[in-house]
Design a protein around this motif. Structure first.
Motif, PDB file in Angstrom:
ATOM      1  N   ARG A  58      33.243 105.653 117.950  1.00 50.27           N
ATOM      2  CA  ARG A  58      32.608 106.025 119.214  1.00 50.27           C
ATOM      3  C   ARG A  58      33.123 107.343 119.774  1.00 50.27           C
ATOM      4  NH1 ARG A  58      33.748 101.142 122.819  1.00 50.27           N
ATOM      5  NH2 ARG A  58      33.197 102.641 124.410  1.00 50.27           N
ATOM      6  N   LEU A  59      34.433 107.601 119.600  1.00 47.03           N
ATOM      7  CA  LEU A  59      35.023 108.782 120.233  1.00 47.03           C
ATOM      8  C   LEU A  59      35.152 109.967 119.285  1.00 47.03           C
ATOM      9  CD1 LEU A  59      37.843 107.108 122.358  1.00 47.03           C
ATOM     10  CD2 LEU A  59      35.469 107.518 122.974  1.00 47.03           C
ATOM     11  N   GLY A  60      35.043 109.718 117.977  1.00 48.46           N
ATOM     12  CA  GLY A  60      35.188 110.802 116.995  1.00 48.46           C
ATOM     13  C   GLY A  60      34.380 112.036 117.361  1.00 48.46           C
ATOM     14  N   PRO A  61      33.089 111.850 117.718  1.00 48.19           N
ATOM     15  CA  PRO A  61      32.273 113.027 118.047  1.00 48.19           C
ATOM     16  C   PRO A  61      32.705 113.724 119.334  1.00 48.19           C
ATOM     17  CG  PRO A  61      30.903 111.093 117.594  1.00 48.19           C
ATOM     18  CD  PRO A  61      32.307 110.613 117.693  1.00 48.19           C
ATOM     19  N   LEU A  62      33.574 113.088 120.122  1.00 51.03           N
ATOM     20  CA  LEU A  62      33.954 113.655 121.418  1.00 51.03           C
ATOM     21  C   LEU A  62      35.269 114.417 121.356  1.00 51.03           C
ATOM     22  CD1 LEU A  62      31.785 111.539 122.181  1.00 51.03           C
ATOM     23  CD2 LEU A  62      33.181 110.867 124.110  1.00 51.03           C
ATOM     24  N   VAL A  63      36.040 114.219 120.282  1.00 47.98           N
ATOM     25  CA  VAL A  63      37.406 114.756 120.278  1.00 47.98           C
ATOM     26  C   VAL A  63      37.637 115.715 119.110  1.00 47.98           C
ATOM     27  CG1 VAL A  63      38.269 112.639 121.347  1.00 47.98           C
ATOM     28  CG2 VAL A  63      38.389 112.901 118.863  1.00 47.98           C
ATOM     29  N   ASP A  64      38.755 116.447 119.225  1.00 45.84           N
ATOM     30  CA  ASP A  64      39.204 117.303 118.123  1.00 45.84           C
ATOM     31  C   ASP A  64      40.385 116.675 117.400  1.00 45.84           C
ATOM     32  OD1 ASP A  64      37.406 119.610 118.725  1.00 45.84           O
ATOM     33  OD2 ASP A  64      38.499 119.553 120.611  1.00 45.84           O
ATOM     34  N   GLY A  65      40.918 115.605 117.952  1.00 47.77           N
ATOM     35  CA  GLY A  65      42.036 114.925 117.319  1.00 47.77           C
ATOM     36  C   GLY A  65      42.337 113.631 118.051  1.00 47.77           C
ATOM     37  N   PHE A  66      43.042 112.725 117.368  1.00 47.32           N
ATOM     38  CA  PHE A  66      43.430 111.445 117.970  1.00 47.32           C
ATOM     39  C   PHE A  66      44.943 111.293 117.913  1.00 47.32           C
ATOM     40  CE2 PHE A  66      39.128 109.853 116.666  1.00 47.32           C
ATOM     41  CZ  PHE A  66      38.732 109.320 117.885  1.00 47.32           C
ATOM     42  N   LEU A  67      45.549 110.986 119.037  1.00 45.17           N
ATOM     43  CA  LEU A  67      46.953 110.591 119.036  1.00 45.17           C
ATOM     44  C   LEU A  67      46.954 109.056 119.060  1.00 45.17           C
ATOM     45  CD1 LEU A  67      49.873 111.545 119.101  1.00 45.17           C
ATOM     46  CD2 LEU A  67      49.719 111.718 121.590  1.00 45.17           C
ATOM     47  N   CYS A  68      47.245 108.463 117.905  1.00 47.52           N
ATOM     48  CA  CYS A  68      47.057 107.009 117.734  1.00 47.52           C
ATOM     49  C   CYS A  68      48.371 106.308 117.478  1.00 47.52           C
ATOM     50  CB  CYS A  68      46.198 106.717 116.513  1.00 47.52           C
ATOM     51  SG  CYS A  68      44.573 107.348 116.618  1.00 47.52           S
ATOM     52  N   HIS A  69      48.343 105.011 117.591  1.00 45.62           N
ATOM     53  CA  HIS A  69      49.484 104.202 117.171  1.00 45.62           C
ATOM     54  C   HIS A  69      48.989 102.870 116.647  1.00 45.62           C
ATOM     55  CE1 HIS A  69      49.276 101.723 120.822  1.00 45.62           C
ATOM     56  NE2 HIS A  69      49.179 102.833 121.525  1.00 45.62           N
ATOM     57  N   ASP A 119      42.608 113.323 112.555  1.00 40.04           N
ATOM     58  CA  ASP A 119      41.461 114.182 112.843  1.00 40.04           C
ATOM     59  C   ASP A 119      40.328 113.299 113.391  1.00 40.04           C
ATOM     60  OD1 ASP A 119      40.076 112.973 110.774  1.00 40.04           O
ATOM     61  OD2 ASP A 119      40.354 114.637 109.367  1.00 40.04           O
ATOM     62  N   PRO A 120      39.216 113.897 113.814  1.00 36.26           N
ATOM     63  CA  PRO A 120      38.156 113.089 114.445  1.00 36.26           C
ATOM     64  C   PRO A 120      37.580 112.001 113.540  1.00 36.26           C
ATOM     65  CG  PRO A 120      37.839 115.408 114.962  1.00 36.26           C
ATOM     66  CD  PRO A 120      38.949 115.350 113.953  1.00 36.26           C
ATOM     67  N   SER A 121      37.786 112.122 112.220  1.00 33.39           N
ATOM     68  CA  SER A 121      37.267 111.083 111.335  1.00 33.39           C
ATOM     69  C   SER A 121      38.277 109.963 111.152  1.00 33.39           C
ATOM     70  CB  SER A 121      36.925 111.678 109.966  1.00 33.39           C
ATOM     71  OG  SER A 121      38.119 111.945 109.255  1.00 33.39           O
ATOM     72  N   GLY A 122      39.475 110.111 111.754  1.00 31.19           N
ATOM     73  CA  GLY A 122      40.484 109.074 111.648  1.00 31.19           C
ATOM     74  C   GLY A 122      41.487 109.297 110.536  1.00 31.19           C
ATOM     75  N   ALA A 123      41.359 110.413 109.803  1.00 34.43           N
ATOM     76  CA  ALA A 123      42.297 110.678 108.710  1.00 34.43           C
ATOM     77  C   ALA A 123      43.566 111.323 109.259  1.00 34.43           C
ATOM     78  CB  ALA A 123      41.653 111.609 107.684  1.00 34.43           C
ATOM     79  N   PRO A 124      44.737 110.879 108.784  1.00 29.50           N
ATOM     80  CA  PRO A 124      45.995 111.438 109.291  1.00 29.50           C
ATOM     81  C   PRO A 124      46.076 112.937 109.032  1.00 29.50           C
ATOM     82  CG  PRO A 124      46.414 109.516 107.905  1.00 29.50           C
ATOM     83  CD  PRO A 124      44.962 109.852 107.755  1.00 29.50           C
ATOM     84  N   VAL A 125      46.626 113.670 110.018  1.00 24.45           N
ATOM     85  CA  VAL A 125      46.808 115.107 109.888  1.00 24.45           C
ATOM     86  C   VAL A 125      48.286 115.340 109.658  1.00 24.45           C
ATOM     87  CG1 VAL A 125      46.624 117.327 111.049  1.00 24.45           C
ATOM     88  CG2 VAL A 125      44.951 115.531 111.524  1.00 24.45           C
ATOM     89  N   THR A 126      48.623 116.064 108.616  1.00 28.46           N
ATOM     90  CA  THR A 126      50.032 116.377 108.404  1.00 28.46           C
ATOM     91  C   THR A 126      50.285 117.803 108.824  1.00 28.46           C
ATOM     92  OG1 THR A 126      49.477 116.907 106.131  1.00 28.46           O
ATOM     93  CG2 THR A 126      50.407 114.733 106.536  1.00 28.46           C
ATOM     94  N   GLY A 127      51.546 118.138 108.982  1.00 29.19           N
ATOM     95  CA  GLY A 127      51.875 119.487 109.401  1.00 29.19           C
ATOM     96  C   GLY A 127      53.245 119.486 110.026  1.00 29.19           C
ATOM     97  N   SER A 128      53.563 120.580 110.724  1.00 24.37           N
ATOM     98  CA  SER A 128      54.912 120.670 111.280  1.00 24.37           C
ATOM     99  C   SER A 128      54.983 119.908 112.604  1.00 24.37           C
ATOM    100  CB  SER A 128      55.276 122.137 111.487  1.00 24.37           C
ATOM    101  OG  SER A 128      54.364 122.685 112.415  1.00 24.37           O
ATOM    102  N   GLY A 129      56.201 119.474 112.954  1.00 22.55           N
ATOM    103  CA  GLY A 129      56.419 118.760 114.193  1.00 22.55           C
ATOM    104  C   GLY A 129      55.946 117.329 114.100  1.00 22.55           C
ATOM    105  N   ASP A 130      56.211 116.541 115.147  1.00 24.08           N
ATOM    106  CA  ASP A 130      55.753 115.152 115.117  1.00 24.08           C
ATOM    107  C   ASP A 130      54.352 115.039 115.727  1.00 24.08           C
ATOM    108  OD1 ASP A 130      56.094 115.287 117.830  1.00 24.08           O
ATOM    109  OD2 ASP A 130      57.868 114.009 117.895  1.00 24.08           O
ATOM    110  N   ALA A 131      53.831 113.835 115.782  1.00 29.13           N
ATOM    111  CA  ALA A 131      52.455 113.624 116.243  1.00 29.13           C
ATOM    112  C   ALA A 131      52.257 114.142 117.662  1.00 29.13           C
ATOM    113  CB  ALA A 131      52.106 112.144 116.149  1.00 29.13           C
ATOM    114  N   VAL A 132      53.277 113.945 118.526  1.00 32.28           N
ATOM    115  CA  VAL A 132      53.169 114.411 119.912  1.00 32.28           C
ATOM    116  C   VAL A 132      53.059 115.934 119.946  1.00 32.28           C
ATOM    117  CG1 VAL A 132      54.390 114.599 122.113  1.00 32.28           C
ATOM    118  CG2 VAL A 132      54.357 112.416 120.895  1.00 32.28           C
ATOM    119  N   ASP A 133      53.884 116.596 119.134  1.00 32.85           N
ATOM    120  CA  ASP A 133      53.844 118.072 119.102  1.00 32.85           C
ATOM    121  C   ASP A 133      52.475 118.575 118.658  1.00 32.85           C
ATOM    122  OD1 ASP A 133      56.470 118.275 119.896  1.00 32.85           O
ATOM    123  OD2 ASP A 133      57.239 118.216 117.842  1.00 32.85           O
TER     124      ASP A 133
END
Ligand code: ZN
Ligand code: ZN
Ligand code: FE
Length: 767
Positions: A350-361, A192-206
């Protein structure tokens, strides 16, 4: 008769599959011996039949693997050992003095792509798949020689299967340093924008794809930094991205899934398609189709007839585009003009306020590297920004140039790059950005230190711009080295010479924004007799005041008043000014007083003035906007329309040729008042200025015994102007040098500076 030769291969030969290539060739030729990387390149010893040994040398020089850039193959006879121990690949040797070039980052190859798409392959949907022929290089290298321990992959231990590939000389992943799989390598997470992992169905790309398709903005960690992604066909999503990024008009680049989609959106010529699908994968600027494709919104590139397109260049991009199934806006992950974010914690902040989610690695990026940009000029592609996929590939200096010194060149202020020169080559950094931002200056310091380390350069001299207030100039002056100030437009013309493998002399036309001249005025419309050793100014545009200094850059209406005052006097300028901006009185009085106002011969500022007079644009939100829009407008003028010809006058002032646009300005003011269409004025301006500039070059070339003209400076990114000037010069029998791989804008300055410095005499001359 058996013989043994020691073969030294230099160039970009590490991290490009060179050793397994040598291994396979040597084994096929029945030779024994070894191959290894060392600090100077690749070293081979081959023993066996003399004809076979000679054949190996030929293969190394003439048919190297696709990513290698072989600079030299030198063989010398050594005593045969007479024991056939087979052919072996030896471990790297970190000793020695010279360093070898690190490869550029390379787009995912077809073999890797096939594996990612194959449900039965162990790398099915693995987003960090790579091999010796593709994958990250420059952005992950921390130190040389290039080995896994010296990259940001050092923290990942290969599993048994990956290790087996890595150790097998017959495998495509033999010594592929970033080799990994889902069991042992980097992993994706959706946050999520704060950097906390989001869990749910499908993989990160989905999950990222679902957010994108719902009109949200997603930060995507790529190869050289973070992108901000949004659905290109979603008007609200694109508007949201613009608002959050505080970017008013500057066009966004798009990532499309394949070449066929690119063809549906833009008119893609042969050269553009080759660039688009090359292993370097730059953004390609090409004319968009009319009427526009419905799947794109107007907000992507407001008012512009061109779009920037790129194809996916990492497995992650391929997976994401496939999951979304539509083109994505992919713009640098930064706020406004900050450098692109590339470190995870910093990105969240820097980008947290600009996004609704992060696809990170979790594979660290060591060197930030923006996407490169090339433009389809209709006569090949020309570099606009030389960065990912191009940096840090060495460029050869012209062979006849006695490049004797090790040089650090620190570039200019805007679009900064730095470069080092050594032994006949120049290596330029990735795009660093505008140094007026502190964060960019830090990036400049890091890039400078990294480049010196990678290429083991101990500079004897540092070359900087003549402008003493540029942060790059101050940095250079503070080093404990011989410092050389090179005039901005001499560096531009030198960069064009390097791009064409020439030492000069040429007649250079430098049409540019601004660069300080030795007379204390701001140059930018210059005719120079130049070679790599020096230059002489032989002509320029007529100088006019630049009211408000840098404010005149942001507000083209100020230059309109300045030029109108020169062309029509105070009352004419007042009449025009009162229609352009409320503050016209103050600006006109500054212009008329003349005292204490910087004067400029800049062609870029002349474009600004014309754009304001023609009511195309009176203030800008990104660099060069007025000129870009004026060119865009000129391209829409109906073919064969009655395009007027605007006069310019030329005169000689103390042996200096001066081209004066005053009559042109008077005619344009009058046409604008009469209601002539802005597109027609724009087209006529390009034609008239180009023709007059070329005519002056023809005269000056003849007067100085020159037959070649070089075109450089940011204004020569303008395709229409370049076409007119080239046409006129060639009609007069002159050869024309234009830019190809090196940008004509300030991104190329460091390369010109480095070339000039490399040949500098040991004792500084008195000039
Ligand atoms: Zn590959
Ligand atoms: Zn593995
Ligand atoms: Fe410039």
């Amino acid at each position: 008769m058996d013989e043994r030769r020691r073969i030294r291969v230099t160039g970009t030969v590490q991290g490009v599959g060179f050793r397994p290539f040598v291994y396979r060739e040597a084994v096929a030729l029945g030779l024994s011996g070894f191959v290894c990387n060392d600090a100077a390149g690749v070293l081979v010893e081959a023993e066996g039949d003399a004809v076979a040994v000679a054949a190996l040398c030929t293969v190394l020089a003439e048919r190297p693997p696709p990513l290698a850039r072989v600079r030299g193959v030198e063989a010398s006879a050594v005593p045969p050992l007479g024991v056939d121990g087979g052919f072996r690949i030896l471990e790297s040797d970190a000793g020695g003095s010279a360093r070898v070039p690190v490869s550029v980052d390379v787009a995912t190859c077809a073999d890797c792509l096939r594996e990612i798409g194959d449900p039965h392959d162990r790398r099915y949907r693995y987003p960090f798949t790579n091999c010796t022929n593709c994958g990250p290089r420059y952005t992950i290298v921390i130190a040389v020689p290039y080995d896994r321990a010296a990259t940001t992959m050092a923290g990942f231990r290969m599993c048994a299967e990956c290790q087996a590939e890595y150790d097998d000389p017959g495998d495509r992943r033999f010594h592929a340093q970033p080799n990994s799989c889902s069991a042992c390598g980097p992993r994706l997470t959706y946050r999520d924008p704060s950097g906390a992992p989001v869990t749910g169905s499908g993989d990160a790309v989905d999950r990222a794809a679902a957010d994108l398709m719902a009109g949200r903005v997603v930060g995507v960690k790529g190869l050289g930094g973070y992108h901000l992604a949004a659905l290109a066909g979603d008007e609200e999503a694109v508007a949201l991205l613009r608002r959050r990024k505080a970017r008013d008009d500057k066009p966004f680049a798009l990532m499309v899934g394949d070449v066929a989609t690119a063809h549906r959106i833009c008119v893609i010529g042969e050269a553009a398609e080759a660039a688009l699908s090359s292993i370097r994968r730059p953004i390609v600027l090409a004319p968009r189709r009319r009427p526009p494709v419905p799947a794109l919104t107007a907000g992507i590139a407001p008012g512009l007839p061109e779009l920037g397109l790129m194809l996916p260049y990492t497995p992650l991009h391929h997976l994401l585009i496939a999951a979304v199934g539509a083109p994505l806006v992919m713009t640098s992950g930064n706020l406004s003009d900050d450098p692109i974010a590339h470190v995870d914690g910093e990105a969240v902040e820097r980008l947290g306020p600009l996004v609704d989610g992060f696809l990170c690695h979790d594979r660290p990026i060591h060197i930030r590297c923006d996407d490169s940009v090339v433009r389809d000029t209709g006569a090949g592609v020309q570099s606009v920004r030389r960065s990912r996929g191009f940096a840090p590939e060495p460029l050869a200096l012209p062979e006849s140039w006695p490049a004797r010194r090790q040089v650090l060149a620190v570039g200019a202020e805007l679009k900064n790059t730095v470069a080092v020169a050594k032994e006949g080559t120049v290596v330029a950094s990735h795009h660093i950005g505008d140094l007026e931002h502190l964060a960019t200056y830090r990036s400049f310091l890091q890039a400078t230190a990294h480049l010196r380390h990678l290429y083991d350069v101990e500079p004897e001299i540092v070359v900087h711009d003549l402008h003493p207030e540029y942060l790059s100039s101050k940095f250079a002056e503070d080093l404990d080295l011989e410092a050389w100030a090179v005039q901005h437009h001499h560096a531009h013309i030198a960069s064009c010479l390097v791009d064409n493998g020439s030492c000069g002399p040429v007649l250079g036309i430098a049409f540019d924004g601004l660069g300080l001249g030795p007379d204390g005025t701001l140059w930018g419309g210059e005719w120079l007799v130049a070679d790599l050793a020096g230059y002489r100014r032989v002509g320029h545009l007529a100088p006019v005041p630049m009211p408000g200094g840098t404010a005149a850059i942001r507000e083209p209406w100020r230059m309109a008043i300045s030029w109108a005052a020169a062309a029509l006097g105070g009352s004419g300028a007042a009449a025009l000014g009162s229609r352009l901006d409320d503050r016209w009185r103050a600006v006109l009085s500054v212009v008329e007083r003349g005292e204490g106002v910087l004067r400029t011969t800049s062609a870029g500022r002349l474009f600004d003035a014309v754009a304001a007079i023609a009511r195309v644009r009176t203030r800008i939100t990104y660099e060069g906007q007025a000129a870009i829009e004026l060119e865009a407008l000129a391209s829409t003028a109906p073919a064969g329309a009655d395009v007027p010809s605007y006069p310019l006058t030329s005169r000689l002032v103390d042996d200096m040729s001066v081209l004066d646009p005053v009559p042109l300005i008077a005619a344009i003011v009058s046409d604008a008042e009469r209601g002539v269409a802005p597109a027609v004025i724009a087209a006529a301006f390009h034609e008239s200025l180009g023709t007059a500039a070329a005519a002056m070059a023809v005269r000056l070339a003849a007067a100085n015994g020159l037959t070649t003209v070089a075109l450089s400076g940011g204004v020569f990114q303008n395709v229409i102007l370049t076409r007119v000037v080239t046409r006129e010069l060639e009609a007069a029998g002159l050869a024309v040098l234009r830019h190809h791989q090196i940008p004509p804008n300030d991104g190329g300055i460091s390369i010109g500076q480095a070339a000039i410095g490399a040949g500098a005499p040991r004792v500084p001359s008195s000039s």
